[in-house]
Design a protein around this motif. Structure first.
Motif, short mmCIF file in Angstrom:
data_model
loop_
_atom_site.label_atom_id
_atom_site.label_comp_id
_atom_site.label_asym_id
_atom_site.label_seq_id
_atom_site.Cartn_x
_atom_site.Cartn_y
_atom_site.Cartn_z
N SER A 1 0.85 -1.19 0.00
CA SER A 1 0.00 0.00 0.00
C SER A 1 0.88 1.24 0.00
CB SER A 1 -0.89 0.00 1.26
OG SER A 1 -1.55 1.24 1.40
N ASP A 2 0.34 2.33 -0.53
CA ASP A 2 1.08 3.58 -0.41
C ASP A 2 1.10 4.04 1.05
OD1 ASP A 2 -1.58 4.32 -0.24
OD2 ASP A 2 -1.44 5.97 -1.68
N PHE A 3 0.27 3.45 1.89
CA PHE A 3 0.33 3.71 3.33
C PHE A 3 1.61 3.12 3.94
CE2 PHE A 3 -4.11 4.73 5.24
CZ PHE A 3 -4.14 5.89 4.51
N GLY A 4 2.28 2.23 3.26
CA GLY A 4 3.52 1.65 3.76
C GLY A 4 4.76 2.43 3.35
N PHE B 1 5.55 8.43 5.75
CA PHE B 1 4.63 8.53 6.88
C PHE B 1 5.34 8.43 8.23
CE2 PHE B 1 1.77 7.14 3.46
CZ PHE B 1 0.79 8.13 3.56
N PRO C 1 4.08 6.51 12.37
CA PRO C 1 2.97 7.06 11.59
C PRO C 1 1.73 7.28 12.45
CG PRO C 1 4.02 5.25 10.41
CD PRO C 1 4.59 5.25 11.79
N TYR D 1 -1.36 -0.40 10.42
CA TYR D 1 -1.39 -0.80 9.01
C TYR D 1 -0.17 -0.24 8.28
CZ TYR D 1 -3.33 -1.77 4.36
OH TYR D 1 -3.52 -2.24 3.08
N LYS D 2 0.12 1.03 8.52
CA LYS D 2 1.26 1.67 7.87
C LYS D 2 2.58 1.02 8.28
CE LYS D 2 -0.99 6.19 7.33
NZ LYS D 2 -1.15 7.54 7.89
N LYS E 1 2.88 -2.59 6.75
CA LYS E 1 3.17 -2.56 5.31
C LYS E 1 4.59 -2.06 5.04
CE LYS E 1 -0.68 -4.17 3.56
NZ LYS E 1 -0.70 -5.48 2.85
N ALA E 2 5.05 -1.10 5.83
CA ALA E 2 6.43 -0.63 5.68
C ALA E 2 7.41 -1.76 6.01
CB ALA E 2 6.69 0.57 6.58
N HIS F 1 1.25 -1.58 -4.91
CA HIS F 1 0.12 -0.84 -4.35
C HIS F 1 -1.02 -0.92 -5.35
CE1 HIS F 1 -2.47 2.15 -2.74
NE2 HIS F 1 -2.13 3.11 -3.58
#
Length: 311
Positions: free
Chosen positions: A179-182, A186, A229, A235-236, A239-240, A262
């Motif tokens: 995900s771009d959340f990873g 952030f 984050p 979640y972030k 995923k990171a 993503h």
């Protein structure tokens, strides 16, 4: 659902496993891979739902999809899948790690969100929809812990169990649905951000330590102050961590293609159907990376169908 193992010849086509394949992006990936001549093992926690998904694809003329139960947080379930694949096929060509958990508790049932939220979301852009999703979510320690156990450790344990089968393939590849959340942007702690990006020195053991630290900081209410984050933090972070592990694994296993993708902000249960893209569109982006030409890039992150930065 698996049938008599000994009665099945090993197919000459590529063999893929898709985790969380009974709905949303996972189901679309199964459909699109099968449509490209791949023999697909669709996995899901629930046998009834998984079997129904296979039947649904069969009605579309996709007969090369079979079901196997898999809970990625259950070691015995992972082991049963590995044994099945070893006996039935002796190898694995494509592993799509799609199963995930949002890392939050929802204030309404995600399964019915498409009905209850449709009017609320009308006219909203991406940022507004994410704000809506945040307002309808709450972060708890239990949800955060489950998020790490599912999105990072569950995925990692599946990879570890199936790695020998992927190594037995002449063109093994792993696609981790990220995900771009990873992305590391952030993380507001610069030292932490640099450490996660320095995969040449980063180890799996250090990743474990960092995730333990995050959970302790989260439980103590110090995650924000420590530069982790904010908003969907677990979640972030998970995923990171998966992005970092993917790069570590890509360097360790140069014979495999290990990439992250993503899929976009998709209308699925995990977003309470607040996304802007359809599961078909998200599944297409994942399938595209899974079907890249042999000998292509490894250790990369794909966004909007193109290679992008992990930062």
């Amino acid at each position: 659902m698996e049938g008599g193992i000994s009665s099945f010849p090993v197919p000459s086509t590529r063999i893929a496993v898709v985790t969380g394949g009974n709905k949303g992006i996972g189901l679309e990936v199964c459909r699109q891979l099968a449509g490209n001549g791949v023999t697909v093992v669709l996995t899901a926690r629930d046998e009834t739902r998984g079997g129904a998904a296979v039947e649904k694809l069969g009605e579309l003329g996709l007969s090369s999809v079979i079901f196997h139960q898999l809970d990625i947080t259950d070691a015995s379930s992972i082991a049963r899948l590995a044994d099945f694949l070893k006996i039935r096929f002796g190898r694995l060509d494509i592993l799509i790690n799609n199963a995930a958990f949002g890392g939050v508790e929802y204030n309404r049932d995600p399964a019915y969100a498409s009905v209850t939220s449709e009017e609320e979301l009308c006219g909203m852009d991406r940022d507004q929809r994410l704000e809506w999703l945040w307002r309808n979510s709450r972060e708890t320690y239990d949800a955060a812990k489950k998020g790490l156990q599912t999105n990072y450790y569950g995925t990692k344990h599946v990879i570890e169990a199936l790695l020998p089968l992927l190594q037995a393939s002449s063109n093994g590849r792993i696609v981790n649905v990220s995900s771009d959340f990873g992305l590391l942007r952030f993380f507001r702690n610069e030292e932490l951000k640099q450490e996660l990006n320095n995969v040449g020195n980063l180890t799996e053991e250090r990743l474990d330590e960092l995730l333990d630290t995050f959970l302790k900081d989260f439980e103590a209410g110090k995650a924000d102050a420590r530069g982790w984050p904010v908003a969907f933090a677990a979640y972030k972070v998970a995923k990171a961590a998966m992005n970092a592990y993917s790069r570590i694994l890509a360097a360790k296993e140069p014979g495999l293609r290990v990439n992250c993708v993503h899929p976009g902000y998709i209308k699925t249960d995990i977003t309470m159907h607040s996304g802007l893209l359809t599961p078909e569109e998200g599944g297409s982006r994942v399938a595209k990376v899974a079907l890249l030409p042999e000998g292509g890039v490894t250790g990369a992150f794909f966004e909007d169908g193109e290679e992008a930065s992990f930062v």
